[in-house]
Design a protein around this motif. Sequence first.
Motif, short mmCIF file in Angstrom:
data_model
loop_
_atom_site.label_atom_id
_atom_site.label_comp_id
_atom_site.label_asym_id
_atom_site.label_seq_id
_atom_site.Cartn_x
_atom_site.Cartn_y
_atom_site.Cartn_z
N GLN A 268 6.79 -34.43 26.00
CA GLN A 268 6.53 -34.53 24.57
C GLN A 268 7.57 -35.39 23.87
O GLN A 268 7.25 -36.14 22.94
CB GLN A 268 6.50 -33.12 23.95
N THR A 269 8.82 -35.30 24.32
CA THR A 269 9.87 -36.14 23.74
C THR A 269 9.61 -37.61 24.01
O THR A 269 9.81 -38.47 23.14
CB THR A 269 11.25 -35.73 24.31
N THR B 294 8.95 -30.48 28.15
CA THR B 294 9.82 -30.90 27.05
C THR B 294 10.05 -32.40 27.09
O THR B 294 9.97 -33.11 26.07
CB THR B 294 11.16 -30.15 27.13
N ALA C 27 4.24 -24.51 20.34
CA ALA C 27 5.16 -24.28 21.45
C ALA C 27 5.34 -22.81 21.76
O ALA C 27 5.65 -22.43 22.90
CB ALA C 27 6.52 -24.91 21.13
N ALA D 174 8.10 -30.02 21.70
CA ALA D 174 9.00 -30.27 22.84
C ALA D 174 10.23 -29.38 22.79
O ALA D 174 10.63 -28.77 23.78
CB ALA D 174 9.41 -31.73 22.87
N ILE D 175 10.85 -29.28 21.62
CA ILE D 175 12.13 -28.59 21.51
C ILE D 175 12.00 -27.09 21.73
O ILE D 175 12.85 -26.45 22.35
CB ILE D 175 12.76 -28.88 20.13
N THR E 34 11.12 -28.02 31.65
CA THR E 34 11.84 -29.27 31.41
C THR E 34 10.88 -30.46 31.43
O THR E 34 10.99 -31.37 30.60
CB THR E 34 12.94 -29.47 32.48
N LEU F 201 9.41 -25.40 23.29
CA LEU F 201 8.49 -24.95 24.33
C LEU F 201 9.14 -23.94 25.27
O LEU F 201 8.56 -22.90 25.58
CB LEU F 201 7.98 -26.16 25.12
#
Length: 474
Positions: free
Chosen positions: A413-414, A410, A112, A58-59, A407, A61
Amino acid sequence: MNAQISKWLLLAIISSSVFLSVMDIFIVNVAIPAIKAGIHGTDSDIQLVIALYLLGYAIFLVTGGRAGDYFGKKKVFVVAMLAFVVISAVCGFAQTPWQLNAARFFQGVSAAWMIPQGITYIQEWFPGGQERVKALGIYGAVAGSASVIGQFLGGLLPEMQTFLEGWRLVFLINLPVGLVVMPLALMFLPADGRRVARGSNNAGFDHTGVLLLTLALVCVTYPLIRGRELGWPWWCVVMLLAGGALLAIFFKDQKQKLAAGRQPLLDVRLFAFRNFNIGMAIVLFYFMVQDSYFLINVMLLETGLGFSSAETGLLFVFQGIGYVAASLVSLRLVPLFGKKVLQTGVAIMVSTLALHIMILDGAEVDRRLLYPILFAYGTGCGSVLPSLLAVGLKNIPIALAGAASGTFSTFQQTAIALGIGVIGGIFFSHLGPSPDVADYISAYHTATITNMALLVMVAYFLWLLPGNEAVGSN
């Protein structure tokens, strides 16, 4: 375009990246009890095995997507796949929970950087019309197939008798795929240079944004997973507060960079669009359910009720088949009926979760009933998931579409990692130190009811969307 190979074969090469990254999620979901036993881990260790991969993905990507412009797509694709394969081997030979979890985070980071290059290649090779629709359909079908294959292998591999423990094969299975694809990518992917200058004000990476977001999400997720097991020590509370403060600093930093004409990690202008905000709320509640569903069901079936991992994997194959079948149908129905298709899917998910609770209510389970129930649950997921991106991006200006897509991914996944922490925490907190079958069933019922409540929130936010045209076609 390389004259020696057709673009459809090139599509097969780049689709291997989404195959590996998606399979790695689902294969681990089913093999969790075997991995826990193999590394002598705790419940929170196992939650982190899932969550850290997703957080790494997530972070980084958005940054991974920009890396292709900065270094060249071919170079980034090959290097990221090499990293994914090497780190998969590190996961497969890990000796402690810490070794495995650290490797899982960096495995997510490599994914990612790998995935966005394939998506960009598709946009270049298939510039529009029916060819692009077909190419994206193939790419999506590969991802769907990877989820089903991952569920099957996650059940099968831990029971294989080899010179290695079966759970290690869950990670080492990535090696043959990567070692075949990497030489093909080196030989056949067209060479490309940087499309931006290194010194450009808008070209580089938002290093500060990546660091702030990484620290913020780790500070929120880690104590949510570890805190329950450790009795909520003071540092867990401090980390949660620090995570909230870092998120506030991150958003302020992103606004300042946007105002200064620099390229932020997150384009905060997106949150001025009401439908985008509603879409992100839907994404949050839906994806908190997605992987936590697998976690609590696998733990109940294998550890609580004594199902073999192979039987559990086969059950989830039926769920995956239902998902793939419904997703193909829903993509045709959404342009005609709009958000009603998603609302129907959510209703199916809630009702089938109620059936889960009814069937999984004792040590003696009629296993034949589980197959159609999981298939039906999969059809509900397949009716919702493929169109969630359209929900979030509807009415977003074309200039912001790329930022919105990054966004969305991200946030997705978060939300999954957050669901693993929250729903997994609810489940494990009800087990106690020496759980029996009744404890597992009680914990499962509580966690599943929570998931049903989250899906009701999804239905509420879908209702807030203004009319069927808010979803529309892709």
